[in-house]
Write a protein that holds these residues in place. Structure first.
Motif, mmCIF file in Angstrom:
data_model
loop_
_atom_site.group_PDB
_atom_site.id
_atom_site.type_symbol
_atom_site.label_atom_id
_atom_site.label_comp_id
_atom_site.label_asym_id
_atom_site.label_seq_id
_atom_site.Cartn_x
_atom_site.Cartn_y
_atom_site.Cartn_z
ATOM 1 N N ILE A 176 0.874 -1.171 0.000
ATOM 2 C CA ILE A 176 0.000 0.000 0.000
ATOM 3 C C ILE A 176 0.907 1.216 0.000
ATOM 4 C CG2 ILE A 176 -1.809 1.283 1.189
ATOM 5 C CD1 ILE A 176 -2.491 -1.383 2.652
ATOM 6 N N GLU A 177 0.825 1.997 -1.040
ATOM 7 C CA GLU A 177 1.607 3.232 -1.129
ATOM 8 C C GLU A 177 0.751 4.341 -0.530
ATOM 9 O OE1 GLU A 177 2.995 6.226 -4.604
ATOM 10 O OE2 GLU A 177 3.336 4.110 -4.994
ATOM 11 N N HIS A 178 1.025 4.674 0.735
ATOM 12 C CA HIS A 178 0.196 5.626 1.464
ATOM 13 C C HIS A 178 0.470 7.049 1.011
ATOM 14 C CE1 HIS A 178 -2.353 7.130 4.548
ATOM 15 N NE2 HIS A 178 -1.380 7.723 5.224
ATOM 16 N N ASN A 179 -0.607 7.802 0.792
ATOM 17 C CA ASN A 179 -0.510 9.186 0.388
ATOM 18 C C ASN A 179 -1.461 9.995 1.269
ATOM 19 O OD1 ASN A 179 -0.671 11.690 -0.867
ATOM 20 N ND2 ASN A 179 -0.497 10.815 -2.921
ATOM 21 N N LEU A 180 -0.930 10.875 2.088
ATOM 22 C CA LEU A 180 -1.758 11.651 3.006
ATOM 23 C C LEU A 180 -2.668 12.636 2.283
ATOM 24 C CD1 LEU A 180 0.821 12.420 5.823
ATOM 25 C CD2 LEU A 180 -1.061 10.783 5.888
ATOM 26 N N ALA A 181 -2.251 13.126 1.149
ATOM 27 C CA ALA A 181 -3.005 14.162 0.447
ATOM 28 C C ALA A 181 -4.143 13.618 -0.402
ATOM 29 C CB ALA A 181 -2.064 14.974 -0.430
ATOM 30 N N SER A 182 -4.029 12.378 -0.853
ATOM 31 C CA SER A 182 -5.073 11.834 -1.725
ATOM 32 C C SER A 182 -5.189 10.332 -1.511
ATOM 33 C CB SER A 182 -4.750 12.142 -3.191
ATOM 34 O OG SER A 182 -3.547 11.499 -3.569
ATOM 35 N N SER A 183 -5.743 9.649 -2.484
ATOM 36 C CA SER A 183 -5.929 8.199 -2.385
ATOM 37 C C SER A 183 -4.596 7.473 -2.354
ATOM 38 C CB SER A 183 -6.728 7.699 -3.598
ATOM 39 O OG SER A 183 -7.993 8.311 -3.636
ATOM 40 N N SER A 184 -4.556 6.362 -1.618
ATOM 41 C CA SER A 184 -3.362 5.525 -1.540
ATOM 42 C C SER A 184 -3.497 4.382 -2.535
ATOM 43 C CB SER A 184 -3.190 4.979 -0.126
ATOM 44 O OG SER A 184 -3.063 6.041 0.795
ATOM 45 N N GLN A 185 -2.387 3.960 -3.115
ATOM 46 C CA GLN A 185 -2.404 2.921 -4.143
ATOM 47 C C GLN A 185 -2.140 1.544 -3.525
ATOM 48 O OE1 GLN A 185 0.579 3.218 -7.246
ATOM 49 N NE2 GLN A 185 -0.866 2.382 -8.728
ATOM 50 N N VAL A 186 -2.969 0.569 -3.918
ATOM 51 C CA VAL A 186 -2.833 -0.811 -3.456
ATOM 52 C C VAL A 186 -2.319 -1.647 -4.623
ATOM 53 C CG1 VAL A 186 -4.061 -2.842 -2.561
ATOM 54 C CG2 VAL A 186 -4.734 -0.537 -1.823
ATOM 55 N N ARG A 187 -1.254 -2.413 -4.362
ATOM 56 C CA ARG A 187 -0.694 -3.333 -5.365
ATOM 57 C C ARG A 187 -0.926 -4.762 -4.895
ATOM 58 N NH1 ARG A 187 3.176 0.907 -5.584
ATOM 59 N NH2 ARG A 187 3.374 1.688 -7.696
ATOM 60 N N PHE A 188 -0.998 -5.678 -5.859
ATOM 61 C CA PHE A 188 -1.298 -7.072 -5.555
ATOM 62 C C PHE A 188 -0.137 -7.985 -5.921
ATOM 63 C CE2 PHE A 188 -5.255 -4.848 -6.287
ATOM 64 C CZ PHE A 188 -5.969 -5.197 -5.157
ATOM 65 N N MET A 189 -0.076 -9.127 -5.240
ATOM 66 C CA MET A 189 0.987 -10.106 -5.488
ATOM 67 C C MET A 189 0.892 -10.644 -6.905
ATOM 68 S SD MET A 189 1.152 -12.326 -2.019
ATOM 69 C CE MET A 189 -0.015 -11.784 -0.800
ATOM 70 N N ARG A 190 2.026 -10.704 -7.568
ATOM 71 C CA ARG A 190 2.162 -11.290 -8.902
ATOM 72 C C ARG A 190 1.110 -10.792 -9.894
ATOM 73 N NH1 ARG A 190 3.175 -15.000 -5.133
ATOM 74 N NH2 ARG A 190 1.200 -16.085 -5.222
ATOM 75 N N SER A 191 0.831 -9.482 -9.852
ATOM 76 C CA SER A 191 -0.122 -8.895 -10.788
ATOM 77 C C SER A 191 0.259 -7.446 -11.059
ATOM 78 C CB SER A 191 -1.539 -8.945 -10.214
ATOM 79 O OG SER A 191 -2.445 -8.327 -11.106
ATOM 80 N N HIS A 192 -0.056 -6.996 -12.251
ATOM 81 C CA HIS A 192 0.192 -5.600 -12.614
ATOM 82 C C HIS A 192 -0.966 -4.698 -12.182
ATOM 83 C CE1 HIS A 192 -2.460 -7.066 -15.775
ATOM 84 N NE2 HIS A 192 -2.782 -5.802 -15.984
ATOM 85 N N LYS A 193 -2.063 -5.277 -11.738
ATOM 86 C CA LYS A 193 -3.259 -4.506 -11.405
ATOM 87 C C LYS A 193 -3.073 -3.736 -10.102
ATOM 88 C CE LYS A 193 -6.340 -7.573 -13.867
ATOM 89 N NZ LYS A 193 -7.587 -8.338 -13.854
ATOM 90 N N THR A 194 -3.660 -2.550 -10.063
ATOM 91 C CA THR A 194 -3.634 -1.722 -8.863
ATOM 92 C C THR A 194 -5.013 -1.091 -8.680
ATOM 93 O OG1 THR A 194 -2.919 0.252 -10.052
ATOM 94 C CG2 THR A 194 -1.190 -1.139 -9.113
ATOM 95 N N VAL A 195 -5.317 -0.706 -7.446
ATOM 96 C CA VAL A 195 -6.537 0.041 -7.143
ATOM 97 C C VAL A 195 -6.171 1.120 -6.127
ATOM 98 C CG1 VAL A 195 -8.185 -1.810 -7.641
ATOM 99 C CG2 VAL A 195 -7.207 -1.617 -5.354
ATOM 100 N N TYR A 196 -7.092 2.016 -5.896
ATOM 101 C CA TYR A 196 -6.844 3.112 -4.963
ATOM 102 C C TYR A 196 -7.797 3.032 -3.788
ATOM 103 C CZ TYR A 196 -3.789 5.037 -8.464
ATOM 104 O OH TYR A 196 -2.763 5.211 -9.342
#
Length: 152
Positions: free
Chosen positions: A113-133
Motif C-alpha cells: 500500500i503506497e500511502h498518500n496523506l493528500a489523496s488516495s493511496s495505491q494498493v498493489r497485488f501479489m504477482r499482478s500488474h493490477k492496482t486500485v486506490y
C-alpha cells in the motif's frame, strides 16, 4: 478463553463476536479458522460472455463496480458477478474489505500500500500488474484489517 453461545429466536443469521483487550496469537488463529470456514460457504458464479466460471474466492484480487456491472478481478483476467457491492460486502469473508465506494479488496492478495496523506493511496497485488486506490475515508479500515491479518 471462555466461549459463550446465546440462543436468539429472532436472529436472522449467526453472529460471532470476539471481545478481547488485544489480538493474541490464539485470537488470530481463531479468526483465520472462522474466516476460512465462512469463505468455504460463499459460492459465487463468475461470468465472461456466455460462459460461467467456478473458482475459489481466494483467486479474486478485488471486486470493482464499473457502470452498472460488478467485476471480479483475478491476476490476469476479470469476470462479471451478479451482485451489487453492498451485497458482496455482506456475503464475503473477513479477508475482503471495502476500500472505496466502488471497490472491495482481498487483503490476502495485497502486496503493498503506497500511502498518500493528500489523496488516495495505491494498493498493489501479489504477482499482478493490477492496482486500485483506497480512499482516505476507507484507509483506516484497510490498515486495521491488514494489521489484524499480520497479527494472526
Amino acid at each position: 478463553m471462555k466461549v459463550r453461545i446465546e440462543i436468539d429466536p429472532d436472529a436472522t443469521e449467526p453472529e460471532v463476536l470476539i471481545r478481547c483487550a488485544e489480538i493474541t496469537e490464539d485470537i488470530g488463529r481463531l479468526q483465520r479458522l472462522m474466516s476460512q470456514a465462512s469463505s468455504e460457504g460463499v459460492k459465487l458464479v463468475f461470468y465472461k460472455g456466455n460462459d460461467e466460471y467456478y473458482f475459489p474466492l481466494a483467486a479474486v484480487l478485488f471486486f470493482e463496480s464499473s457502470g452498472d456491472a460488478i467485476y471480479a478481478h483475478t491476476r490476469d483476467d476479470d469476470f462479471q458477478v451478479r451482485f451489487r457491492l453492498y451485497e458482496l460486502e455482506d456475503q464475503l469473508p473477513a479477508d475482503f474489505v471495502r476500500i472505496s465506494k466502488s471497490c472491495i479488496v482481498n487483503t490476502r492478495q495485497v502486496y503493498s500500500i503506497e500511502h498518500n496523506l493528500a489523496s488516495s493511496s495505491q494498493v498493489r497485488f501479489m504477482r499482478s500488474h493490477k492496482t486500485v486506490y483506497v480512499s482516505r475515508r476507507y484507509y483506516g479500515a484497510l490498515k486495521a484489517r491488514m494489521e489484524a491479518r499480520r497479527a494472526g
